[in-house]
Design a protein around this motif. Structure first.
Motif, PDB file in Angstrom:
ATOM      1  N   THR A 119       0.904  -1.286   0.037  1.00 31.71           N
ATOM      2  CA  THR A 119      -0.024   0.149   0.060  1.00 31.71           C
ATOM      3  C   THR A 119       0.809   1.230  -0.010  1.00 31.71           C
ATOM      4  OG1 THR A 119      -0.204   0.183   2.440  1.00 31.71           O
ATOM      5  CG2 THR A 119      -1.924  -0.955   1.334  1.00 31.71           C
ATOM      6  N   THR A 150      -5.236   9.440   6.778  1.00 27.43           N
ATOM      7  CA  THR A 150      -4.360   8.937   5.549  1.00 27.43           C
ATOM      8  C   THR A 150      -5.127   8.107   4.772  1.00 27.43           C
ATOM      9  OG1 THR A 150      -2.318   9.397   6.849  1.00 27.43           O
ATOM     10  CG2 THR A 150      -2.166   7.987   5.050  1.00 27.43           C
ATOM     11  N   THR A 151      -5.150   8.087   3.619  1.00 29.51           N
ATOM     12  CA  THR A 151      -5.857   7.080   2.478  1.00 29.51           C
ATOM     13  C   THR A 151      -4.641   6.189   2.165  1.00 29.51           C
ATOM     14  OG1 THR A 151      -5.762   8.794   0.768  1.00 29.51           O
ATOM     15  CG2 THR A 151      -7.970   8.584   1.941  1.00 29.51           C
ATOM     16  N   LEU A 152      -5.098   4.878   1.904  1.00 22.55           N
ATOM     17  CA  LEU A 152      -4.119   3.922   1.373  1.00 22.55           C
ATOM     18  C   LEU A 152      -4.645   3.354   0.096  1.00 22.55           C
ATOM     19  CD1 LEU A 152      -3.332   2.051   4.760  1.00 22.55           C
ATOM     20  CD2 LEU A 152      -1.783   3.911   3.426  1.00 22.55           C
ATOM     21  N   SER A 189       0.255   5.767   0.508  1.00 18.77           N
ATOM     22  CA  SER A 189      -0.503   7.005   0.437  1.00 18.77           C
ATOM     23  C   SER A 189      -0.152   8.087  -0.424  1.00 18.77           C
ATOM     24  CB  SER A 189      -0.303   7.483   2.202  1.00 18.77           C
ATOM     25  OG  SER A 189       1.029   8.062   2.268  1.00 18.77           O
ATOM     26  N   ARG A 220      -8.249   3.515   5.062  1.00 20.37           N
ATOM     27  CA  ARG A 220      -7.509   4.565   5.954  1.00 20.37           C
ATOM     28  C   ARG A 220      -6.846   3.993   6.787  1.00 20.37           C
ATOM     29  NH1 ARG A 220      -9.247   9.668   4.723  1.00 20.37           N
ATOM     30  NH2 ARG A 220     -11.408   9.819   3.904  1.00 20.37           N
ATOM     31  N   TYR A 255      -8.429   1.726  -4.111  1.00 21.46           N
ATOM     32  CA  TYR A 255      -8.513   2.417  -2.706  1.00 21.46           C
ATOM     33  C   TYR A 255      -8.611   1.281  -1.705  1.00 21.46           C
ATOM     34  CZ  TYR A 255     -10.585   4.643   1.451  1.00 21.46           C
ATOM     35  OH  TYR A 255     -10.975   4.965   2.711  1.00 21.46           O
TER      36      TYR A 255
END
Length: 102
Positions: free
Chosen positions: A36, A77-79, A38, A71, A68
């Motif tokens: 992953t 924070t989006t991963l 960000s 988080r 997506y």
């Protein structure tokens, strides 16, 4: 015999992808090879402003180049994770060749 890999200039990225910075972002994403990432990691690694990176990530997601994941727990924070496709594989190969030349 090792051939030097020159970085693709913004003009080349625009010719290939219709955006001056898509190549840079795509190559950086490909470096996360099955892990992953960000948007902030891409911003920090490329030095590009978030105002450029976020729309490119949105475009890559809408075309299913990346997925997506969620988080980071307790954070905003989006991963994301790169999906396997010819463009990601080519960007990964470009990144590897660039790292070994020079």
């Amino acid at each position: 015999m090792t051939t030097a890999i020159d970085p693709i200039a913004p003009e080349g990225s625009k010719a290939l992808f219709g955006n001056s910075y898509m190549h840079t972002v795509l190559v950086e994403i490909s470096k996360h090879d099955g892990e992953t990432f960000s948007p902030k990691q891409i911003i920090d690694a490329t030095g590009l402003p978030g105002g450029l990176v976020h729309p490119l990530i949105k475009r890559l997601r809408s075309q299913h180049f990346i997925e997506y994941i969620g988080r980071v727990p307790g954070e905003k924070t989006t991963l994301y994770m790169a999906n396997d496709n010819p463009y990601i594989r080519a960007a990964r190969e470009y990144a590897r060749a660039s790292a070994t030349s020079g």
